[in-house]
Design an enzyme around this catalytic site. Structure first.
Site, mmCIF file in Angstrom:
data_model
loop_
_atom_site.group_PDB
_atom_site.id
_atom_site.type_symbol
_atom_site.label_atom_id
_atom_site.label_comp_id
_atom_site.label_asym_id
_atom_site.label_seq_id
_atom_site.Cartn_x
_atom_site.Cartn_y
_atom_site.Cartn_z
ATOM 1 C CG ASN A 1 20.484 7.802 78.736
ATOM 2 O OD1 ASN A 1 20.067 6.978 79.535
ATOM 3 N ND2 ASN A 1 21.162 8.879 79.120
ATOM 4 C CE1 TYR B 1 16.953 12.434 70.447
ATOM 5 C CE2 TYR B 1 16.519 14.093 68.768
ATOM 6 C CZ TYR B 1 16.074 13.066 69.581
ATOM 7 O OH TYR B 1 14.758 12.682 69.533
ATOM 8 C CE LYS C 1 15.906 8.982 69.233
ATOM 9 N NZ LYS C 1 15.125 7.918 69.883
#
Length: 238
Positions: free
Chosen positions: A86, A138, A142
């Protein structure tokens, strides 16, 4: 002149929905959803696609001038099994499909978690140019997106603006939000500034003008022309 056509990926999230309402009058929007199309957004041009599947991403880029890439697993605790498709593969697919389709502008929704270990160690203020210190997978994903944007800008001349978003809330609710709050109208302003800038690349903190902020937004104001209208401190006056 026809308004620019802007694709918003992940338009069903909190930020995406808010941006639709704020940007709809200036841009011609195409909205991307992963599975479910919110009832209030069905009247907009939209597409349902899995960004981990390149062919599905490429098809939604046709005729687009700019992309606001929000789609991701936003959980700080997201496991690798979700982060990989994702947030990493999906982000690559968006950048690559945009390049092949002739899209020249991407606004990438990054996060404060790219620098989260500075916050953990209370090493404030935090500047956007400091070396990344992600606090989670996470945050790592990024940071990957920011570097991917650097590559696409340097290699292909695309304009990529990365926004390290703080805590997007209607109103700040506690001491943490007091310094990391991003209000809906400031969010809309900074995304619009990112869409309109001629800069080829940049990484900027995206928070409101909070008096108690720990992250520096000087370059956001100087280079993007951002002028925050909100300050969390107003909600804590006794």
């Amino acid at each position: 002149m026809q308004p620019r056509r802007v694709l918003i990926t992940g338009a069903g999230g909190r930020i995406g929905r808010a941006l639709v309402g704020s940007l709809r009058d200036r841009y011609q929007l195409r909205l991307h959803f992963h599975r479910v199309v919110p009832a209030e957004l069905t009247t907009f041009e939209h597409v349902v696609a899995d960004i981990a599947q390149y062919d599905e991403v490429e098809s939604m880029m046709r005729g687009i001038d700019a992309v606001v890439h929000l789609a991701a697993d936003p959980r700080v605790t997201a496991p690798w099994e979700s982060v990989l498709p994702n947030n990493i593969i999906g982000t690559y697919n968006v950048f690559e499909a945009a390049r092949r389709s002739g899209v020249r502008k991407i606004v990438f929704a990054s996060t404060n978690h790219v620098m989260g270990m500075y916050d953990r160690d209370r090493m404030w203020p935090v500047y956007s140019w400091l070396p990344p210190r992600p606090d989670s997978l996470y945050g790592v994903s990024k940071a990957f997106g920011e570097l991917l944007g650097r590559y696409y800008s340097d290699r292909f001349g695309m304009s990529v603006i990365c926004l390290r978003i703080g805590w997007f809330l209607p109103e700040p609710s506690d001491e943490i939000a007091r310094w990391m709050w991003l209000s809906p109208r400031d969010c809309a302003q900074i995304v619009e500034r990112a869409l309109e800038t001629d800069l080829l690349y940049g990484v900027f903190y995206a928070i409101s003008g909070n008096s108690s902020r720990h992250w520096d937004i000087t370059d956001t104001m100087e280079k993007l022309g951002y002028r925050p209208e909100d300050d969390a401190e107003r909600y804590f006056i006794e």
